[in-house]
Enzyme design. Sequence first.
Site, PDB file in Angstrom:
ATOM      1  N   ASP A 220       0.522  -1.337  -0.025  1.00 36.55           N
ATOM      2  CA  ASP A 220      -0.156  -0.156   0.144  1.00 36.55           C
ATOM      3  C   ASP A 220       0.809   1.267   0.166  1.00 36.55           C
ATOM      4  OD1 ASP A 220      -2.127  -1.682   0.011  1.00 36.55           O
ATOM      5  OD2 ASP A 220      -2.710  -1.225   2.225  1.00 36.55           O
ATOM      6  N   MET A 263      -5.737  -2.707  -4.503  1.00 34.46           N
ATOM      7  CA  MET A 263      -5.462  -2.606  -3.097  1.00 34.46           C
ATOM      8  C   MET A 263      -5.301  -1.230  -2.280  1.00 34.46           C
ATOM      9  SD  MET A 263      -3.750  -6.041  -1.660  1.00 34.46           S
ATOM     10  CE  MET A 263      -4.720  -7.023  -1.428  1.00 34.46           C
ATOM     11  N   ARG A 265      -5.669  -0.151   1.650  1.00 29.79           N
ATOM     12  CA  ARG A 265      -6.550  -0.208   2.952  1.00 29.79           C
ATOM     13  C   ARG A 265      -6.732   1.109   3.423  1.00 29.79           C
ATOM     14  NH1 ARG A 265      -3.875  -3.204   6.605  1.00 29.79           N
ATOM     15  NH2 ARG A 265      -4.433  -5.086   5.937  1.00 29.79           N
TER      16      ARG A 265
HETATM   17  O1  FBP Z   1      -3.769 -10.361   3.206  1.00 28.85           O
HETATM   18  P1  FBP Z   1      -5.277 -10.220   3.757  1.00 28.85           P
HETATM   19  O2  FBP Z   1      -5.251 -10.439   5.067  1.00 28.85           O
HETATM   20  O3  FBP Z   1      -6.356 -10.656   3.066  1.00 28.85           O
HETATM   21  O4  FBP Z   1      -5.261  -8.446   3.732  1.00 28.85           O
HETATM   22  C1  FBP Z   1      -5.385  -7.727   2.650  1.00 28.85           C
HETATM   23  C2  FBP Z   1      -4.735  -6.380   3.068  1.00 28.85           C
HETATM   24  O5  FBP Z   1      -3.426  -6.698   2.748  1.00 28.85           O
HETATM   25  C3  FBP Z   1      -2.729  -5.667   2.239  1.00 28.85           C
HETATM   26  O6  FBP Z   1      -2.465  -5.997   0.636  1.00 28.85           O
HETATM   27  C4  FBP Z   1      -1.470  -5.140   2.609  1.00 28.85           C
HETATM   28  O7  FBP Z   1      -1.536  -4.888   4.112  1.00 28.85           O
HETATM   29  P2  FBP Z   1      -0.360  -5.088   4.999  1.00 28.85           P
HETATM   30  O8  FBP Z   1       0.439  -4.126   4.594  1.00 28.85           O
HETATM   31  O9  FBP Z   1      -0.989  -4.730   6.380  1.00 28.85           O
HETATM   32  O10 FBP Z   1       0.244  -6.531   4.822  1.00 28.85           O
HETATM   33  C5  FBP Z   1      -3.737  -4.577   2.256  1.00 28.85           C
HETATM   34  O11 FBP Z   1      -3.971  -3.879   1.123  1.00 28.85           O
HETATM   35  C6  FBP Z   1      -5.059  -5.240   2.079  1.00 28.85           C
HETATM   36  O12 FBP Z   1      -6.253  -4.562   2.611  1.00 28.85           O
HETATM   37 MG    MG Z   2      -0.205  -2.857   7.555  1.00 29.86          MG
END
Ligand code: FBP
Ligand code: MG
Length: 465
Positions: A220, A263, A265
């Site tokens: 992200d 992606m 969040r």
């Molecule tokens: O892998 P998961 O648990 O489905 O989570 C998806 C989330 O992980 C991400 O790809 C990255 O999040 P992190 O940086 O916390 O790992 C977000 O963009 C997305 O919302």
């Molecule tokens: Mg994170």
Amino acid sequence: MESNGISESKTVTGDFGYVLQDVPHLTDYIPDLPTYSNPLQDNPAYSVVKQYFVHVDDSVPQKIVVHKDSPRGIHFRRAGPRQKIYFEPDEVRACIVTCGGLCPGLNTVIREIVYSLYHMYGVTRVLGIDGGYRGFYARNTVPLTPKVVNDIHKRGGTILGTSRGGHDTSKIVHSIQDRGINQVYIIGGDGTQKGASVIFEEIRRRGLKVVVAGIPKTIDNDIPVIDKSFGFDTAVEEAQRAINAAHVEAESIENGIGLVKLMGRYSGFIAMYATLASRDVDCCLIPESPFYLDGKGGLFEYIEKRLKENGHMVIVLAEGAGQELLSASMQSMNHQDASGNKLLQDVGLWISQSIKDHFSRQKKMTINLKYIDPTYMIRAVPSNASDNVYCTLLAQSVVHGAMAGYTGFTSGLVNGRQTYIPFYRITEKQHQVVITDRMWARLLSSTNQPSFISQKEGQRRRRGE
Ligand SMILES: O=P(O)(O)OC[C@H]1O[C@](O)(COP(=O)(O)O)[C@@H](O)[C@@H]1O
Ligand SMILES: [Mg+2]
Ligand SMILES: Nc1ncnc2c1ncn2[C@@H]1O[C@H](COP(=O)(O)OP(=O)(O)O)[C@@H](O)[C@H]1O
């Protein structure tokens, strides 16, 4: 274990407003540690480089745009090999762990840490921790050698596996002690770096000669201070394929709308850069920029206008965008994942349905909407060539820092230079798109979409209220 990840800061000030936000060193809490000559001085590849070793006072400014009389500002310690190191190669027992979501380049970083330890410093004992933080106490370890990691950079994901949750500081530090590990390389995002910070604090409290070093990972791009995270370029590139498909679909049919969810969040960088790169996108929606659907200046009005003008359109949506609208229209679910991150509802499906409902209710126009959700595809791919080089430099920097006895730091690129950044600067806040900055203005002018904020609200935001 929860913590805010803020450790005590080590700040050095100098003339003309110079501030060095320095990183901890083993000698801060273990005096009289012996030093050794860096074996790189005898390495045929490096020994010919003039001034290969980094000067002890080298630092990198955080801000490079300055005024004539402005103070020199915050600096970070420049990364790189030091003349004196604090570990004998034989003594080192290193481990590598990957935590959080996937990101292109994880395997490259693992590979290059192993290669740097082996080939630059002659370290031969490197362990992989299986499955994230909980792997320290609940899973087996994997011995890592150059042979084992030789071609892993060509694969997506992480050969070590990853997980969310499971951070138990005391169990982790016990396991580090039990295994005789003295260099811990932790690859992960903001949550992971907070975890690394508390591991470092506990190790310091126990007075152990163990380095804790982080490598920032985030698809992200939501980690502050650093220029950008590894894998980000790859993800933006991969997103182009989905946007192209959406454009082809939309163009081929009357009043076609291609909707792509990417992606992001809390930070909409992937959506913003993918939009700017593509030039086919008519509207980009990100978490930082609230929008609304109905009425004057809303999304429905813009879609109608764009379809009348052009016959088709492409919308790119970051997964964290419009979450407040969803919560208002659906039963709010405040669920969290194992790491405490907010679990998002599918804004792509919701917005697709809302657009379809609106136009069928209105009966003025028949639309054809195609929804593409490539979210996991853009982070599961191997890193591209430029990210591979970036990962290599990051890995080499973190190994140089650990061998030099620095600890409690994250390696990161600042203004194009590799640096060591104290954990608290990485974890104190999230990096987000600033919608009053030039980059968002460039995006708005390239898509021609409404900004969804009133003039009054815009002025308020510019004043930083
Ligand atoms: O892998 P998961 O648990 O489905 O989570 C998806 C989330 O992980 C991400 O790809 C990255 O999040 P992190 O940086 O916390 O790992 C977000 O963009 C997305 O919302
Ligand atoms: Mg994170
Ligand atoms: N505040 C915190 N203190 C200690 N550990 C944390 C904290 N936040 C997250 N972690 C741990 O860091 C790991 C990764 O966090 P997560 O948020 O899932 O991914 P990312 O590091 O990519 O942001 C998880 O194992 C989680 O338990």
